[in-house]
Motif scaffolding. Structure first.
Motif, PDB file in Angstrom:
ATOM      1  N   GLN A 188       0.806  -1.215   0.000  1.00 35.61           N
ATOM      2  CA  GLN A 188       0.000   0.000   0.000  1.00 35.61           C
ATOM      3  C   GLN A 188       0.841   1.267   0.000  1.00 35.61           C
ATOM      4  O   GLN A 188       0.551   2.228  -0.714  1.00 35.61           O
ATOM      5  CB  GLN A 188      -0.948  -0.011   1.214  1.00 35.61           C
ATOM      6  CG  GLN A 188      -1.831   1.236   1.311  1.00 35.61           C
ATOM      7  CD  GLN A 188      -2.723   1.188   2.538  1.00 35.61           C
ATOM      8  OE1 GLN A 188      -2.725   0.201   3.269  1.00 35.61           O
ATOM      9  NE2 GLN A 188      -3.474   2.245   2.768  1.00 35.61           N
ATOM     10  N   LYS A 189       1.903   1.289   0.800  1.00 34.94           N
ATOM     11  CA  LYS A 189       2.654   2.516   0.990  1.00 34.94           C
ATOM     12  C   LYS A 189       3.898   2.633   0.102  1.00 34.94           C
ATOM     13  O   LYS A 189       4.421   3.736  -0.072  1.00 34.94           O
ATOM     14  CB  LYS A 189       3.085   2.630   2.455  1.00 34.94           C
ATOM     15  CG  LYS A 189       1.926   2.822   3.410  1.00 34.94           C
ATOM     16  CD  LYS A 189       2.427   3.041   4.833  1.00 34.94           C
ATOM     17  CE  LYS A 189       1.274   3.284   5.800  1.00 34.94           C
ATOM     18  NZ  LYS A 189       1.751   3.529   7.185  1.00 34.94           N
ATOM     19  N   ASP A 211      -0.809   5.333  -4.867  1.00 34.09           N
ATOM     20  CA  ASP A 211      -1.879   5.982  -5.626  1.00 34.09           C
ATOM     21  C   ASP A 211      -1.397   7.369  -6.058  1.00 34.09           C
ATOM     22  O   ASP A 211      -1.508   8.351  -5.332  1.00 34.09           O
ATOM     23  CB  ASP A 211      -3.136   6.099  -4.762  1.00 34.09           C
ATOM     24  CG  ASP A 211      -4.321   6.658  -5.549  1.00 34.09           C
ATOM     25  OD1 ASP A 211      -4.201   6.788  -6.797  1.00 34.09           O
ATOM     26  OD2 ASP A 211      -5.345   6.962  -4.920  1.00 34.09           O
ATOM     27  N   ASP A 265       1.489  10.438   2.744  1.00 31.62           N
ATOM     28  CA  ASP A 265       2.100   9.128   2.517  1.00 31.62           C
ATOM     29  C   ASP A 265       3.621   9.214   2.556  1.00 31.62           C
ATOM     30  O   ASP A 265       4.295   8.328   3.096  1.00 31.62           O
ATOM     31  CB  ASP A 265       1.637   8.573   1.165  1.00 31.62           C
ATOM     32  CG  ASP A 265       0.176   8.156   1.188  1.00 31.62           C
ATOM     33  OD1 ASP A 265      -0.365   7.971   2.303  1.00 31.62           O
ATOM     34  OD2 ASP A 265      -0.412   8.010   0.102  1.00 31.62           O
ATOM     35  N   GLN A 291       6.918   9.376  -6.550  1.00 28.97           N
ATOM     36  CA  GLN A 291       6.031  10.465  -6.172  1.00 28.97           C
ATOM     37  C   GLN A 291       6.581  11.805  -6.658  1.00 28.97           C
ATOM     38  O   GLN A 291       5.818  12.699  -7.071  1.00 28.97           O
ATOM     39  CB  GLN A 291       5.859  10.487  -4.654  1.00 28.97           C
ATOM     40  CG  GLN A 291       4.914  11.587  -4.162  1.00 28.97           C
ATOM     41  CD  GLN A 291       4.654  11.491  -2.671  1.00 28.97           C
ATOM     42  OE1 GLN A 291       4.631  10.398  -2.113  1.00 28.97           O
ATOM     43  NE2 GLN A 291       4.460  12.632  -2.023  1.00 28.97           N
ATOM     44  N   ASN A 335      -2.670   9.190  -8.215  1.00 31.49           N
ATOM     45  CA  ASN A 335      -3.795  10.064  -8.562  1.00 31.49           C
ATOM     46  C   ASN A 335      -4.412  10.715  -7.335  1.00 31.49           C
ATOM     47  O   ASN A 335      -5.392  11.454  -7.457  1.00 31.49           O
ATOM     48  CB  ASN A 335      -4.870   9.277  -9.304  1.00 31.49           C
ATOM     49  CG  ASN A 335      -4.374   8.759 -10.646  1.00 31.49           C
ATOM     50  OD1 ASN A 335      -3.624   9.454 -11.342  1.00 31.49           O
ATOM     51  ND2 ASN A 335      -4.771   7.551 -11.005  1.00 31.49           N
ATOM     52  N   ALA A 336      -3.837  10.419  -6.159  1.00 36.14           N
ATOM     53  CA  ALA A 336      -4.376  11.005  -4.937  1.00 36.14           C
ATOM     54  C   ALA A 336      -4.084  12.497  -4.902  1.00 36.14           C
ATOM     55  O   ALA A 336      -3.286  13.028  -5.691  1.00 36.14           O
ATOM     56  CB  ALA A 336      -3.776  10.311  -3.714  1.00 36.14           C
ATOM     57  N   SER A 337      -4.704  13.152  -3.982  1.00 40.13           N
ATOM     58  CA  SER A 337      -4.512  14.596  -3.864  1.00 40.13           C
ATOM     59  C   SER A 337      -3.097  14.908  -3.378  1.00 40.13           C
ATOM     60  O   SER A 337      -2.381  14.033  -2.860  1.00 40.13           O
ATOM     61  CB  SER A 337      -5.535  15.177  -2.887  1.00 40.13           C
ATOM     62  OG  SER A 337      -5.331  14.641  -1.595  1.00 40.13           O
ATOM     63  N   GLN A 338      -2.736  16.167  -3.560  1.00 40.87           N
ATOM     64  CA  GLN A 338      -1.415  16.578  -3.128  1.00 40.87           C
ATOM     65  C   GLN A 338      -1.246  16.379  -1.623  1.00 40.87           C
ATOM     66  O   GLN A 338      -0.173  15.965  -1.149  1.00 40.87           O
ATOM     67  CB  GLN A 338      -1.202  18.054  -3.492  1.00 40.87           C
ATOM     68  CG  GLN A 338       0.171  18.586  -3.191  1.00 40.87           C
ATOM     69  CD  GLN A 338       1.237  18.025  -4.127  1.00 40.87           C
ATOM     70  OE1 GLN A 338       0.911  17.412  -5.150  1.00 40.87           O
ATOM     71  NE2 GLN A 338       2.501  18.247  -3.770  1.00 40.87           N
ATOM     72  N   ALA A 392      -2.696  14.121   0.232  1.00 37.57           N
ATOM     73  CA  ALA A 392      -2.560  12.689   0.514  1.00 37.57           C
ATOM     74  C   ALA A 392      -1.167  12.193   0.151  1.00 37.57           C
ATOM     75  O   ALA A 392      -0.577  11.367   0.862  1.00 37.57           O
ATOM     76  CB  ALA A 392      -3.631  11.908  -0.245  1.00 37.57           C
ATOM     77  N   LEU A 393      -0.613  12.689  -0.966  1.00 37.03           N
ATOM     78  CA  LEU A 393       0.743  12.286  -1.356  1.00 37.03           C
ATOM     79  C   LEU A 393       1.770  12.721  -0.318  1.00 37.03           C
ATOM     80  O   LEU A 393       2.695  11.972   0.016  1.00 37.03           O
ATOM     81  CB  LEU A 393       1.082  12.881  -2.728  1.00 37.03           C
ATOM     82  CG  LEU A 393       0.308  12.313  -3.929  1.00 37.03           C
ATOM     83  CD1 LEU A 393       0.693  13.059  -5.201  1.00 37.03           C
ATOM     84  CD2 LEU A 393       0.575  10.821  -4.080  1.00 37.03           C
TER      85      LEU A 393
END
Length: 246
Positions: A113-114, A119, A130, A221, A121-124, A126-127
């Protein structure tokens, strides 16, 4: 005629000697038989030899019994308990690992997952969250490795004391059992030291693996964030500006 008195004297002496021999008792006559004497001496020597052999056999049996008793005597020294405590302490440090612990199923889920399937395509926001989580995992792993290393170093003094005691007990062992038990405890000490070494290698390897995975995920990322930055947007939109308040 002159010889007759001398002859009579000799004959009288012979007669007296004959009477003395005849009158002596039979028990006063001693007869020496060399063959019989030699046989008696030989039999006595053989009997003495048998007695000596029996004495030596009894001495050997007594020595053997004493050695058996020594060989069955247990070693009065044991270092098993402190060795077990040191191993338990190392296990406790490993169990206190932060975030991604030494659990295969948990590693499969959280790593995928990490680190593996990010992902993009996640928001800034969320990036960034992570990336911070991955960085915290790396820092925590290095901290865990340092704790395990410190614990292993702390066990060195206890291992040294145990080694000295076991070597002394082995050198002064009374029998085979004590020597074998001392040797077994020395092997247990080596096993404890190998366990500490394996724990340090595992902790250090975990920290390095998480750090490498964090850098790989950061590169992916970073490329996505650069792409978003360079992608043309709506541009600058003008608005009304008020310089002075009425």
């Amino acid at each position: 005629m002159t010889k007759s008195p001398i002859r009579r004297a000799i004959l009288s002496g012979i007669a007296i000697a004959s009477l003395a021999v005849t009158a002596a008792p039979a028990s006063a006559i001693i007869v020496y038989d060399p063959t019989n004497y030699a046989q008696n001496v030989l039999q006595a020597a053989r009997a003495l030899q048998q007695i000596n052999n029996q004495i030596r056999s009894l001495q050997n049996e007594a020595t053997s019994l004493l050695n058996d008793a020594k060989n069955l005597t247990s070693l009065p020294l044991t270092v098993l308990e402190p060795l077990q405590q040191q191993i338990q302490q190392t296990q406790k440090l490993l169990s206190e690992a932060q975030n991604l612990t030494y659990d295969v199923s948990k590693i499969d889920t959280e790593f995928a997952q990490k680190y593996k399937n990010i992902d993009l395509n996640a928001s800034q926001k969320a990036l960034v969250a992570d990336a911070k989580s991955r960085w915290q995992n790396s820092v925590g792993a290095f901290e865990d490795a340092l704790k395990v290393q410190a614990g292993a170093v702390g066990n060195i003094e206890g291992s040294r004391n145990s080694l000295n005691r076991l070597v002394t007990a082995s050198q002064s062992s009374a029998g085979a059992l004590q020597a074998a038990q001392a040797g077994n405890q020395l092997l247990a000490l080596q096993s404890q030291q190998l366990a500490d070494l394996a724990a340090m290698v595992a902790a250090q390897g975990r920290a390095q693996s998480l750090d490498a995975a964090q850098r790989s995920a950061a590169q992916a990322q970073g490329r996505e964030q650069l792409r978003r930055f360079l992608t043309p947007g709506s541009g600058y939109v003008t608005g009304k500006a008020r310089m002075f308040r009425n």
